[in-house]
Design an enzyme around this catalytic site. Structure first.
Site, PDB file in Angstrom:
ATOM      1  N   ARG A   1      12.046  28.838  99.473  1.00 19.07           N
ATOM      2  CA  ARG A   1      12.838  27.756 100.092  1.00 19.07           C
ATOM      3  C   ARG A   1      14.217  28.267 100.544  1.00 19.07           C
ATOM      4  NH1 ARG A   1      17.726  25.513  99.806  1.00 19.07           N
ATOM      5  NH2 ARG A   1      17.703  25.734  97.539  1.00 19.07           N
ATOM      6  N   ASP A   2      15.099  28.595  99.621  1.00 21.35           N
ATOM      7  CA  ASP A   2      16.464  28.992 100.010  1.00 21.35           C
ATOM      8  C   ASP A   2      16.417  30.315 100.774  1.00 21.35           C
ATOM      9  OD1 ASP A   2      19.233  28.976 100.195  1.00 21.35           O
ATOM     10  OD2 ASP A   2      19.576  28.700  98.061  1.00 21.35           O
TER      11      ASP A   2
ATOM     12  N   CYS B   1      22.489  29.249 103.493  1.00 24.03           N
ATOM     13  CA  CYS B   1      22.338  27.892 104.011  1.00 24.03           C
ATOM     14  C   CYS B   1      22.682  27.890 105.493  1.00 24.03           C
ATOM     15  CB  CYS B   1      23.253  26.923 103.259  1.00 24.03           C
ATOM     16  SG  CYS B   1      23.118  25.247 103.917  1.00 24.03           S
TER      17      CYS B   1
ATOM     18  N   HIS C   1      25.224  32.290  95.011  1.00 20.48           N
ATOM     19  CA  HIS C   1      25.029  33.176  96.171  1.00 20.48           C
ATOM     20  C   HIS C   1      25.966  34.368  95.966  1.00 20.48           C
ATOM     21  CE1 HIS C   1      22.413  30.712  98.848  1.00 20.48           C
ATOM     22  NE2 HIS C   1      22.752  29.788  97.951  1.00 20.48           N
TER      23      HIS C   1
ATOM     24  N   HIS D   1      23.390  28.298  90.234  1.00 15.74           N
ATOM     25  CA  HIS D   1      22.794  28.727  91.506  1.00 15.74           C
ATOM     26  C   HIS D   1      23.868  29.502  92.278  1.00 15.74           C
ATOM     27  CE1 HIS D   1      20.140  27.771  95.113  1.00 15.74           C
ATOM     28  NE2 HIS D   1      21.280  28.033  95.723  1.00 15.74           N
TER      29      HIS D   1
ATOM     30  N   ASN E   1      21.157  34.770  98.097  1.00 18.40           N
ATOM     31  CA  ASN E   1      21.246  34.341  96.706  1.00 18.40           C
ATOM     32  C   ASN E   1      21.332  35.555  95.784  1.00 18.40           C
ATOM     33  OD1 ASN E   1      19.539  32.095  98.125  1.00 18.40           O
ATOM     34  ND2 ASN E   1      20.153  31.204  96.183  1.00 18.40           N
TER      35      ASN E   1
HETATM   36  P1  HMG Z   1      19.771  12.191 110.025  1.00 15.07           P
HETATM   37  O1  HMG Z   1      19.723  12.673 111.430  1.00 15.07           O
HETATM   38  O2  HMG Z   1      20.984  11.435 109.579  1.00 15.07           O
HETATM   39  O3  HMG Z   1      18.469  11.362 109.718  1.00 15.07           O
HETATM   40  O4  HMG Z   1      19.574  13.461 109.077  1.00 15.07           O
HETATM   41  P2  HMG Z   1      18.202   9.804 109.875  1.00 15.07           P
HETATM   42  O5  HMG Z   1      18.017   9.232 108.517  1.00 15.07           O
HETATM   43  O6  HMG Z   1      19.239   9.180 110.784  1.00 15.07           O
HETATM   44  O7  HMG Z   1      16.806   9.799 110.660  1.00 15.07           O
HETATM   45  C1  HMG Z   1      16.701  10.252 112.010  1.00 15.07           C
HETATM   46  C2  HMG Z   1      15.241  10.581 112.348  1.00 15.07           C
HETATM   47  O8  HMG Z   1      14.826  11.684 111.572  1.00 15.07           O
HETATM   48  C3  HMG Z   1      14.262   9.464 112.039  1.00 15.07           C
HETATM   49  O9  HMG Z   1      13.233   9.542 113.020  1.00 15.07           O
HETATM   50  C4  HMG Z   1      13.686   9.850 110.710  1.00 15.07           C
HETATM   51  O10 HMG Z   1      12.373   9.365 110.476  1.00 15.07           O
HETATM   52  C5  HMG Z   1      13.654  11.361 110.827  1.00 15.07           C
HETATM   53  P3  HMG Z   1      13.118   8.425 114.185  1.00 15.07           P
HETATM   54  O11 HMG Z   1      12.977   7.124 113.450  1.00 15.07           O
HETATM   55  O12 HMG Z   1      14.420   8.500 114.942  1.00 15.07           O
HETATM   56  O13 HMG Z   1      11.921   8.890 114.959  1.00 15.07           O
HETATM   57  N1  HMG Z   1      13.776  11.973 109.500  1.00 15.07           N
HETATM   58  C6  HMG Z   1      12.899  12.815 108.938  1.00 15.07           C
HETATM   59  N2  HMG Z   1      11.774  13.373 109.388  1.00 15.07           N
HETATM   60  C7  HMG Z   1      11.113  14.185 108.536  1.00 15.07           C
HETATM   61  N3  HMG Z   1      11.530  14.462 107.281  1.00 15.07           N
HETATM   62  C8  HMG Z   1      12.667  13.937 106.809  1.00 15.07           C
HETATM   63  C9  HMG Z   1      13.398  13.083 107.669  1.00 15.07           C
HETATM   64  N4  HMG Z   1      14.547  12.400 107.484  1.00 15.07           N
HETATM   65  C10 HMG Z   1      14.772  11.734 108.614  1.00 15.07           C
HETATM   66  N5  HMG Z   1      13.072  14.193 105.556  1.00 15.07           N
HETATM   67  C11 HMG Z   1      18.887  14.456 106.999  1.00 15.07           C
HETATM   68  C12 HMG Z   1      19.693  13.340 107.667  1.00 15.07           C
HETATM   69  C13 HMG Z   1      19.248  14.434 105.517  1.00 15.07           C
HETATM   70  C14 HMG Z   1      17.416  14.174 107.198  1.00 15.07           C
HETATM   71  C15 HMG Z   1      19.251  15.796 107.659  1.00 15.07           C
HETATM   72  O14 HMG Z   1      20.639  15.960 107.576  1.00 15.07           O
HETATM   73  C16 HMG Z   1      18.583  16.989 106.971  1.00 15.07           C
HETATM   74  O15 HMG Z   1      17.366  17.153 107.057  1.00 15.07           O
HETATM   75  N6  HMG Z   1      19.383  17.832 106.276  1.00 15.07           N
HETATM   76  C17 HMG Z   1      18.852  18.962 105.497  1.00 15.07           C
HETATM   77  C18 HMG Z   1      19.690  20.192 105.692  1.00 15.07           C
HETATM   78  C19 HMG Z   1      19.136  21.291 104.822  1.00 15.07           C
HETATM   79  O16 HMG Z   1      17.944  21.341 104.521  1.00 15.07           O
HETATM   80  N7  HMG Z   1      20.010  22.218 104.411  1.00 15.07           N
HETATM   81  C20 HMG Z   1      19.621  23.345 103.567  1.00 15.07           C
HETATM   82  C21 HMG Z   1      19.291  22.954 102.166  1.00 15.07           C
HETATM   83  S1  HMG Z   1      20.729  22.679 101.148  1.00 15.07           S
HETATM   84  C22 HMG Z   1      21.097  24.254 100.521  1.00 15.07           C
HETATM   85  O17 HMG Z   1      20.550  25.237 100.967  1.00 15.07           O
HETATM   86  C23 HMG Z   1      22.039  24.359  99.354  1.00 15.07           C
HETATM   87  C24 HMG Z   1      21.320  24.664  98.028  1.00 15.07           C
HETATM   88  O18 HMG Z   1      20.599  25.892  98.094  1.00 15.07           O
HETATM   89  C25 HMG Z   1      22.347  24.747  96.868  1.00 15.07           C
HETATM   90  C26 HMG Z   1      23.533  25.662  97.169  1.00 15.07           C
HETATM   91  O19 HMG Z   1      23.328  26.812  97.580  1.00 15.07           O
HETATM   92  O20 HMG Z   1      24.639  25.181  96.941  1.00 15.07           O
HETATM   93  C27 HMG Z   1      20.318  23.540  97.668  1.00 15.07           C
HETATM   94 MG    MG Z   2      21.496  27.878  97.927  1.00 16.08          MG
END
Ligand code: HMG
Ligand code: MG
Length: 317
Positions: free
Chosen positions: A24-25, A246, A215, A213, A255
């Site tokens: 994933r990450d 990220c 990095h 966690h 990481n």
């Molecule tokens: P948004 O644009 O605000 O979504 O994104 P929304 O709620 O306004 O929905 C818009 C459209 O997207 C809708 O479709 C939803 O159905 C669709 P429409 O009705 O217009 O046709 N939609 C989805 N489709 C599929 N799967 C979904 C989904 N959600 C909405 N889950 C959202 C908000 C949270 C979805 C977006 O910002 C997002 O996906 N963000 C994720 C970013 C990400 O994955 N970042 C990396 C992971 S975090 C990380 O790596 C840190 C970590 O490792 C810890 C660390 O290192 O600190 C964990």
């Molecule tokens: Mg991370």
């Protein structure tokens, strides 16, 4: 030398769970999309090396993280090994629906400790992110799922500077109070140092339900892990070969590498249940698929030159 000399340090845990985040990450930050069959083999190899928890993919918006848009297909290909957990990242109810459709038993929600990263990573404010997570956690628990939580930018944020410890504790406590079984403290951009780690765990009142966690942007991940172990933490996140980052935080690099972590843990006489040689072999295999060497120091020291695949053959640009 294929294993470190083991010398116990008093006061450390006897056993640590390595929470593997490579699929994933690690893969969310690759420029190229890795074929789903390669991902499935990667997950199978990790289980065979002894991992008991493998964060497999994300049900986030596929446009936000195209590298993991094949989440459903991947879960269909993963042959679950009894006793192994396969959590996936879920930000919202749409993500939870998708996870439930595909028989997921454990999810992780991911909050931000800072305003700017909440907007950039989740399209929400610091305050409104909780409105997104609350129904997810409640419904997941009703459906019998386990829910982990992350807090990102726990030590510093590229836009806001150092993150106040109290702000991290406030965000983390809210997630724990929702019923998340574990809280992983994320140093998303790798700016933490060991004293800060000790202070943050102390501010939570101790290590209960905490994971870490790190990095490795500034080369502090192992030192920070040792500080966390000394504070009593027994769950440490790491990524095969040190891949990862990220896409919504430019300064996030890889990481903590699983192999570097395991070398240190086995050297400290801490049990992990992991076979270091198999981990190194898997990293070397993955590096060949990604077309570049693993950043892990232990993989570089113990690994063979990657063979058997190139970016041209295995990775779609
Ligand atoms: P948004 O644009 O605000 O979504 O994104 P929304 O709620 O306004 O929905 C818009 C459209 O997207 C809708 O479709 C939803 O159905 C669709 P429409 O009705 O217009 O046709 N939609 C989805 N489709 C599929 N799967 C979904 C989904 N959600 C909405 N889950 C959202 C908000 C949270 C979805 C977006 O910002 C997002 O996906 N963000 C994720 C970013 C990400 O994955 N970042 C990396 C992971 S975090 C990380 O790596 C840190 C970590 O490792 C810890 C660390 O290192 O600190 C964990
Ligand atoms: Mg991370």
């Amino acid at each position: 030398m294929r294993e470190p000399y083991a010398v116990r340090e008093a006061g450390l845990p006897d056993r640590v769970t390595v929470y593997e985040v490579g699929p994933r990450d690690g893969l969310q930050n690759e420029k190229a999309v890795v074929p789903v069959e390669v991902k499935a083999e990667f997950v199978a190899r990790l289980a065979a090396a002894g991992h008991r928890v493998i964060e497999t993919t994300s049900f986030v918006h596929p446009k936000w993280v195209p590298q993991l848009a094949d989440a459903a297909e991947l879960l269909g290909l993963v042959e679950k090994v009894p006793g192994v957990r396969y959590p996936v990242l879920v930000p919202n109810e749409r993500g939870l629906d998708r996870a439930l459709e595909h028989g997921v038993e454990e999810i992780a929600v991911f909050a931000s400790a800072t305003e700017t990263f909440a907007r950039r990573n989740l399209n929400r404010t610091l305050a409104s992110q909780f409105e997104m997570f609350e129904p997810v956690v409640a419904r997941a628990l009703e459906n019998g799922l386990r829910v982990r939580a992350y807090v990102s930018m726990c030590f510093g944020d590229p836009w806001e500077g150092p993150t106040p410890v109290g702000q991290v504790v406030e965000v983390g406590r809210r997630l724990l109070d929702m019923g998340c079984f574990e809280l992983s403290l994320g140093d998303t951009i790798g700016v933490g140092t060991p004293g800060h780690v000790t202070a943050l765990i102390g501010a939570f009142g101790g290590p209960s339900r905490l994971a870490v966690h790190f990095h490795d942007t500034y080369g502090q991940a192992l030192a920070n892990t040792l500080a966390a172990l000394r504070a009593g933490v027994t769950v440490v996140d790491a990524s095969t070969g040190g891949i990862g980052g990220c896409p919504y935080a430019d300064s996030a690099t890889g990481n903590l590498a699983t192999e570097d972590l395991v070398w240190m843990l086995h050297g400290l006489g801490v049990e992990t249940g992991l076979d270091l040689a198999s981990l190194v072999e898997t990293s070397t295999w993955l590096a060949a698929r990604l077309g570049r060497p693993s950043p892990s120091r232990v993989v570089q020291a113990l690994g063979e030159t990657p063979t058997g695949g190139t970016a041209d053959h295995d990775v779609k640009e």
